[in-house]
Design a protein around this motif. Sequence first.
Motif, PDB file in Angstrom:
ATOM      1  N   HIS A   9      44.091  32.068  42.519  1.00 52.65           N
ATOM      2  CA  HIS A   9      44.070  32.955  43.681  1.00 52.65           C
ATOM      3  C   HIS A   9      42.785  33.773  43.731  1.00 52.65           C
ATOM      4  N   GLY A  10      41.661  33.097  43.533  1.00 53.26           N
ATOM      5  CA  GLY A  10      40.379  33.762  43.637  1.00 53.26           C
ATOM      6  C   GLY A  10      39.961  34.527  42.398  1.00 53.26           C
ATOM      7  N   GLU A  11      40.744  34.477  41.343  1.00 54.48           N
ATOM      8  CA  GLU A  11      40.427  35.227  40.136  1.00 54.48           C
ATOM      9  C   GLU A  11      40.204  34.254  38.973  1.00 54.48           C
ATOM     10  N   LEU A  12      39.154  34.491  38.196  1.00 57.91           N
ATOM     11  CA  LEU A  12      38.910  33.692  36.998  1.00 57.91           C
ATOM     12  C   LEU A  12      40.054  33.891  36.022  1.00 57.91           C
ATOM     13  N   SER A  13      40.661  32.806  35.558  1.00 60.32           N
ATOM     14  CA  SER A  13      41.789  32.959  34.645  1.00 60.32           C
ATOM     15  C   SER A  13      41.610  32.213  33.333  1.00 60.32           C
ATOM     16  N   HIS A  14      40.783  31.176  33.308  1.00 57.97           N
ATOM     17  CA  HIS A  14      40.624  30.391  32.089  1.00 57.97           C
ATOM     18  C   HIS A  14      39.237  29.762  32.065  1.00 57.97           C
ATOM     19  N   LEU A  15      38.595  29.852  30.931  1.00 59.27           N
ATOM     20  CA  LEU A  15      37.271  29.268  30.738  1.00 59.27           C
ATOM     21  C   LEU A  15      37.407  28.194  29.664  1.00 59.27           C
ATOM     22  N   GLU A  16      37.041  26.980  30.015  1.00 57.37           N
ATOM     23  CA  GLU A  16      37.206  25.868  29.072  1.00 57.37           C
ATOM     24  C   GLU A  16      35.880  25.164  28.839  1.00 57.37           C
ATOM     25  N   VAL A  17      35.551  25.021  27.556  1.00 57.36           N
ATOM     26  CA  VAL A  17      34.327  24.332  27.165  1.00 57.36           C
ATOM     27  C   VAL A  17      34.686  22.898  26.766  1.00 57.36           C
ATOM     28  N   SER A  18      33.906  21.959  27.226  1.00 61.76           N
ATOM     29  CA  SER A  18      34.150  20.553  26.910  1.00 61.76           C
ATOM     30  C   SER A  18      34.175  20.342  25.395  1.00 61.76           C
ATOM     31  N   SER A  19      35.055  19.465  24.936  1.00 60.69           N
ATOM     32  CA  SER A  19      35.249  19.257  23.498  1.00 60.69           C
ATOM     33  C   SER A  19      34.023  18.692  22.796  1.00 60.69           C
ATOM     34  N   ASP A  20      33.077  18.123  23.563  1.00 63.24           N
ATOM     35  CA  ASP A  20      31.884  17.566  22.929  1.00 63.24           C
ATOM     36  C   ASP A  20      30.738  18.579  22.849  1.00 63.24           C
ATOM     37  N   VAL A  21      30.983  19.809  23.293  1.00 61.19           N
ATOM     38  CA  VAL A  21      29.952  20.849  23.239  1.00 61.19           C
ATOM     39  C   VAL A  21      30.014  21.546  21.884  1.00 61.19           C
ATOM     40  N   TRP A  22      28.905  21.544  21.188  1.00 57.02           N
ATOM     41  CA  TRP A  22      28.808  22.143  19.848  1.00 57.02           C
ATOM     42  C   TRP A  22      28.629  23.651  19.930  1.00 57.02           C
ATOM     43  N   PHE A  23      27.842  24.089  20.917  1.00 60.67           N
ATOM     44  CA  PHE A  23      27.517  25.507  21.081  1.00 60.67           C
ATOM     45  C   PHE A  23      27.135  25.743  22.536  1.00 60.67           C
ATOM     46  N   PHE A  24      27.552  26.884  23.075  1.00 68.46           N
ATOM     47  CA  PHE A  24      27.217  27.228  24.462  1.00 68.46           C
ATOM     48  C   PHE A  24      26.861  28.707  24.512  1.00 68.46           C
ATOM     49  N   PHE A  92      31.409  29.163  20.236  1.00 63.75           N
ATOM     50  CA  PHE A  92      31.278  28.313  19.057  1.00 63.75           C
ATOM     51  C   PHE A  92      32.427  27.312  19.012  1.00 63.75           C
ATOM     52  N   SER A  93      32.091  26.037  18.886  1.00 69.52           N
ATOM     53  CA  SER A  93      33.129  25.011  18.813  1.00 69.52           C
ATOM     54  C   SER A  93      33.850  25.074  17.465  1.00 69.52           C
ATOM     55  N   PRO A  94      35.096  24.590  17.396  1.00 70.67           N
ATOM     56  CA  PRO A  94      35.783  24.505  16.109  1.00 70.67           C
ATOM     57  C   PRO A  94      34.984  23.718  15.075  1.00 70.67           C
ATOM     58  N   THR A  95      34.273  22.668  15.533  1.00 69.52           N
ATOM     59  CA  THR A  95      33.456  21.869  14.613  1.00 69.52           C
ATOM     60  C   THR A  95      32.372  22.715  13.966  1.00 69.52           C
ATOM     61  N   LEU A  96      31.696  23.525  14.759  1.00 68.23           N
ATOM     62  CA  LEU A  96      30.634  24.388  14.242  1.00 68.23           C
ATOM     63  C   LEU A  96      31.201  25.428  13.271  1.00 68.23           C
ATOM     64  N   ILE A  97      32.345  26.011  13.611  1.00 67.90           N
ATOM     65  CA  ILE A  97      32.962  27.025  12.752  1.00 67.90           C
ATOM     66  C   ILE A  97      33.447  26.413  11.444  1.00 67.90           C
ATOM     67  N   GLU A  98      34.017  25.216  11.529  1.00 73.95           N
ATOM     68  CA  GLU A  98      34.622  24.596  10.349  1.00 73.95           C
ATOM     69  C   GLU A  98      33.607  23.899   9.443  1.00 73.95           C
ATOM     70  N   ASN A  99      32.421  23.629   9.957  1.00 74.87           N
ATOM     71  CA  ASN A  99      31.427  22.914   9.159  1.00 74.87           C
ATOM     72  C   ASN A  99      30.188  23.769   8.875  1.00 74.87           C
ATOM     73  N   GLU A 100      29.247  23.781   9.793  1.00 75.02           N
ATOM     74  CA  GLU A 100      27.976  24.459   9.526  1.00 75.02           C
ATOM     75  C   GLU A 100      28.124  25.951   9.224  1.00 75.02           C
ATOM     76  N   LEU A 101      29.133  26.606   9.805  1.00 76.55           N
ATOM     77  CA  LEU A 101      29.277  28.048   9.609  1.00 76.55           C
ATOM     78  C   LEU A 101      30.481  28.420   8.742  1.00 76.55           C
ATOM     79  N   SER A 102      31.082  27.460   8.074  1.00 75.00           N
ATOM     80  CA  SER A 102      32.294  27.738   7.302  1.00 75.00           C
ATOM     81  C   SER A 102      32.040  28.729   6.164  1.00 75.00           C
ATOM     82  N   TRP A 103      30.835  28.726   5.613  1.00 77.79           N
ATOM     83  CA  TRP A 103      30.509  29.601   4.486  1.00 77.79           C
ATOM     84  C   TRP A 103      30.534  31.075   4.877  1.00 77.79           C
ATOM     85  N   LEU A 104      30.450  31.377   6.193  1.00 78.09           N
ATOM     86  CA  LEU A 104      30.457  32.774   6.621  1.00 78.09           C
ATOM     87  C   LEU A 104      31.763  33.479   6.271  1.00 78.09           C
TER      88      LEU A 104
END
Length: 299
Positions: A9-24, A92-104
């Motif tokens: 109804h004219g209001e932003l309600s959900h933002l979805e990033v494509s599953s193949d996006v590593w970072f946006f 940040f994609s789950p892949t990025l969080i679980e792999n390259e940035l997991s040490w954080l």
Amino acid sequence: MPIRLYDRHGELSHLEVSSDVWFFMNHLKAQKLEAAHDHNYMEIAFVLGGCARHTTVRGQSACSGGDVLFIPRGAWHGYSECRSFELVNCLFSPTLIENELSWLRAVPPFSALMGGADGLNVEVQTLRLPRRALPLLRRRLAELEQAYRKRASRIRLLGHLLLVFDLLRSAVPLTDSSVVNPTHEEHLHPSVRTALLLLHRDYGQEWSLTRLAQNLRLNGSYLTRLFKSHTGHAPMQYLSRVRAHRAATLLLTTRLRIGDIGLRVGWPEPKLFARQFRHHFGMNASEYRRKQLQPFRTV
């Protein structure tokens, strides 16, 4: 498209990033749009200037230049009353969080802030940077944005991201009391972690302490002591918090009837739902939905 915006109804309600996006990332200057939404990626929002009201399921708070918002997957939030608001969003994609940035997860204060793919961290949290750190933060984010717009390699992007995280780590005291997440993975007992995963994943089921203990093959009293030592709550108290948070998110992101939401979150009896929801949020569900969404209603 890497990112899609869902409209209600004219209001932003959900933002979805494509599953193949590593970072946006995007950079919003003089932001005036009043919008609230949830999304499927973890987000870190850097407030570089101006001010706004930031609303989450827990209520409203002021935000201004120097605030860094850690927004886990699935969390609902929004900005209103924006004045010269400048914001850099990093998703940040789950892949990025679980792999390259997991040490954080082993590095304070990120060990209490970085949500994983398991979704244990459901609360939006804020770090406040000292004013002296803002010029360097702005420069680091500009370098990251330039590399992102030029479609630099993942290695180069990761290098710029690490410089941003290093700035945050050095600028925030390790004893910062605003950083609170009892479910971060550092030193988490395996049985407690399994219990948390079960309660977060299957919160709509009919749980009891006995059933949970049987799933873990533990004595109920021992499980309660162990669980409370890690989270600060008994298992069923913690489950109540998870259900309340999920119910609040559904109230704000869907047009489901309150009774249907109660069924989804594991409180099928209307009186039980009403009592539990009021206990956690201090008002009934209808009042909560109206009050939280009011700043984002179009005239």
